[in-house]
Design a protein around this motif. Structure first.
Motif, short mmCIF file in Angstrom:
data_model
loop_
_atom_site.label_atom_id
_atom_site.label_comp_id
_atom_site.label_asym_id
_atom_site.label_seq_id
_atom_site.Cartn_x
_atom_site.Cartn_y
_atom_site.Cartn_z
N ASN A 270 0.82 -1.21 0.00
CA ASN A 270 0.00 0.00 0.00
C ASN A 270 0.86 1.26 0.00
O ASN A 270 0.53 2.26 -0.67
CB ASN A 270 -0.92 0.01 1.22
N LEU A 271 1.95 1.23 0.76
CA LEU A 271 2.85 2.39 0.76
C LEU A 271 3.48 2.60 -0.62
O LEU A 271 3.60 3.74 -1.10
CB LEU A 271 3.94 2.22 1.83
N LEU A 272 3.90 1.50 -1.24
CA LEU A 272 4.50 1.62 -2.57
C LEU A 272 3.46 2.08 -3.59
O LEU A 272 3.77 2.92 -4.46
CB LEU A 272 5.11 0.28 -2.97
N ASP A 273 2.25 1.53 -3.52
CA ASP A 273 1.20 1.96 -4.46
C ASP A 273 0.91 3.44 -4.30
O ASP A 273 0.77 4.18 -5.29
CB ASP A 273 -0.09 1.16 -4.21
N ASN A 274 0.84 3.91 -3.06
CA ASN A 274 0.57 5.32 -2.82
C ASN A 274 1.70 6.19 -3.34
O ASN A 274 1.46 7.23 -3.96
CB ASN A 274 0.37 5.54 -1.31
N ALA A 275 2.96 5.76 -3.10
CA ALA A 275 4.10 6.56 -3.56
C ALA A 275 4.15 6.62 -5.08
O ALA A 275 4.37 7.69 -5.66
CB ALA A 275 5.39 5.96 -3.00
N GLN A 276 3.95 5.48 -5.76
CA GLN A 276 3.98 5.48 -7.23
C GLN A 276 2.83 6.31 -7.80
O GLN A 276 2.98 6.96 -8.84
CB GLN A 276 3.91 4.05 -7.75
N ARG A 277 1.70 6.31 -7.11
CA ARG A 277 0.54 7.04 -7.61
C ARG A 277 0.78 8.54 -7.60
O ARG A 277 0.27 9.28 -8.45
CB ARG A 277 -0.70 6.68 -6.76
N HIS A 278 1.58 9.02 -6.65
CA HIS A 278 1.77 10.47 -6.51
C HIS A 278 3.17 10.95 -6.87
O HIS A 278 3.44 12.14 -6.82
CB HIS A 278 1.45 10.89 -5.07
#
Length: 467
Positions: A369-377
């Motif tokens: 989830n942290l990686l998904d959030n970072a890649q998203r933004h």
């Protein structure tokens, strides 16, 4: 009756009354015994004084008929070595307790019990009064008046008569009257005192428990109305009842927050589920009517989004239910490396030997989830650092995006929260990823915070206790 005794006030009153009753009975018994002992001692002293006075007259050679035996109407007997009554009070009509029941002196003939006949009793010399005295209780009738007496027995050696025994009595009427009076006062006063104690205890406990009744009544109304915004009254005191009221209000506030959060969760979940379901239904209905217009890719995308949202909701439900994570040892560096693998633009720096205890699946979901959030933004790059700091394992995920405003750094961890357009370039996320990550971190005894990265983007820091 059982319902009445079920109240705290009734039990407190009954308990206080019983304790006071036991104390009064014990104190009253002690007082009566002490009073009887003291007065009996005075009677013994009077009886001994009278007996020694008569013994002194005998030792001085006073004849039997010259003895002063009628003072104060006290029964007196003088007995010779043979057990015969040789002198007695003139008005003595009956006596018991001295061992000699005769009340009239007997005529002495023949052997009078001279000193030679009492050779076995050589402890006294002629004219000597024995220092020892013995006491007995009995009764006597003197001049028609019957009463109980304390008798003192004193021995005296008389020349030509041998060892005589003088019995003198002191009346116990004063002692009996005093004890009877004290007992009567206690029998009347104790119930009145117990009544006062019970009444005062009842009133005091009623006053002390009045705030508790107010709390109970308010809680009953809150339960009936289901209005968790109401609070119980807090008394203006600093005792246990006031602390109970404050704790109750804190519990109500926490419950209100939890219920409100649950309501928002249900409402947001319904809203988030409505969009993919409506889109999927529309596509299927169009496909059913016009198969050539069916957007299979869009239907699959909506189905995947719906599946992920359902999985997120299920995980949050398990976390809210207090599901305890497993105690397995997890290689955190290896786990992060697995999650980073295959992600474009993600750089990893991981130290070896960083292990934590917990659920591998939940921790993997947290990192993902942290990686998904970072890649998203992120604009172009995401940096991940895994290391150990003392007794803590640290995972930092940084991106080069716009960052999170300081005022929103706690809001981003709330469920279904998505910030403004500056940070909303997501691909259909429901705003549950960071909420799940924070909950998983807390369940594993750790923390998850957000700050500012060196590149100006967001820096999420995960800290977990090492295994």
């Amino acid at each position: 009756m059982r319902r009445a005794l079920g109240s705290v006030r009734a039990r407190a009153t009954l308990g206080a009354t019983l304790v006071v009753a036991v104390a009064l009975i014990a104190a009253g018994t002690a007082v009566l015994l002490s009073l009887w002992s003291n007065l009996s001692g005075q009677a013994s002293t009077q009886a001994e004084r009278t007996a020694r006075t008569v013994a002194a007259d005998l030792a001085a050679g006073t004849a039997y008929d010259q003895l002063s035996l009628d003072d104060d109407d006290k029964p007196v007997q003088v007995v010779d070595p043979a057990g015969r009554l040789v002198a007695a009070s003139e008005d003595l009509e009956r006596i018991s307790g001295t061992g000699v029941e005769a009340v009239r002196p007997q005529a002495v003939t023949g052997d009078t019990g001279s000193p030679e006949s009492t050779a076995d009793d050589d402890s006294l010399s002629t004219g000597e009064i024995d220092d020892d005295v013995s006491f007995t209780d009995g009764s006597a009738t003197v001049d028609g008046d019957e009463a109980d007496y304390r008798f003192a027995a004193v021995r005296v050696e008389v020349d030509g008569e041998g060892t005589l025994t003088v019995y003198a009595g002191a009346p116990l009427s004063a002692e009996q009257s005093a004890v009877s009076t004290a007992l009567t006062v206690m029998l009347i006063g104790f119930p009145l005192l117990l009544g006062v104690v019970a009444g005062v205890t009842w009133l005091v406990t009623r006053r002390a428990l009045r705030p508790v009744e107010g709390i109970r009544a308010e809680m009953a109304e809150i339960t009936a109305s289901e209005d968790l915004a109401r609070r119980v009254p807090v008394p203006d005191t600093h005792d246990e009842v006031a602390r109970l009221a404050r704790t109750t209000n804190e519990t109500l506030a926490a419950l209100e927050t939890s219920v409100e959060r649950q309501r928002r969760f249900v409402a947001d979940a319904s809203h988030e589920l409505r969009s993919p379901i409506a889109s999927l239904r529309t596509q299927l209905e169009v496909g059913a009517a016009h198969p050539e217009l069916l957007d299979v890719d869009g239907a699959v995308e909506d189905t995947v989004r719906l599946q992920r949202l359902a999985a997120d909701l299920l995980l949050l439900a398990r976390l809210d239910a207090g599901e305890r994570p497993a105690d397995a040892r997890v290689d955190l560096a290896g786990l992060v490396r697995e999650q980073v693998e295959g992600r474009a633009g993600v750089t990893l720096e991981a130290a070896a030997g960083v292990e934590v205890a917990g659920s591998r699946g939940q921790l993997g979901r947290l990192v993902a989830n942290l990686l998904d959030n970072a890649q998203r933004h992120a604009r172009s790059a995401v940096t991940v650092d895994v290391r150990r700091e003392g007794e803590r394992a640290v995972v930092e995920v940084a991106d080069d995006g716009d960052g999170v405003p300081e005022g929103d750094r706690e809001r981003v961890f709330e469920r279904f929260v998505r910030l403004d357009d500056a940070r909303s370039r997501d691909d259909g996320g429901a705003g549950l990823g960071l909420a799940i990550a924070r909950d998983v971190a807390v369940r594993h005894g750790g923390t998850l915070t957000v700050g500012e990265a060196a590149t100006g983007g967001a820096l999420f820091g995960l800290r977990l206790p090492v295994a």
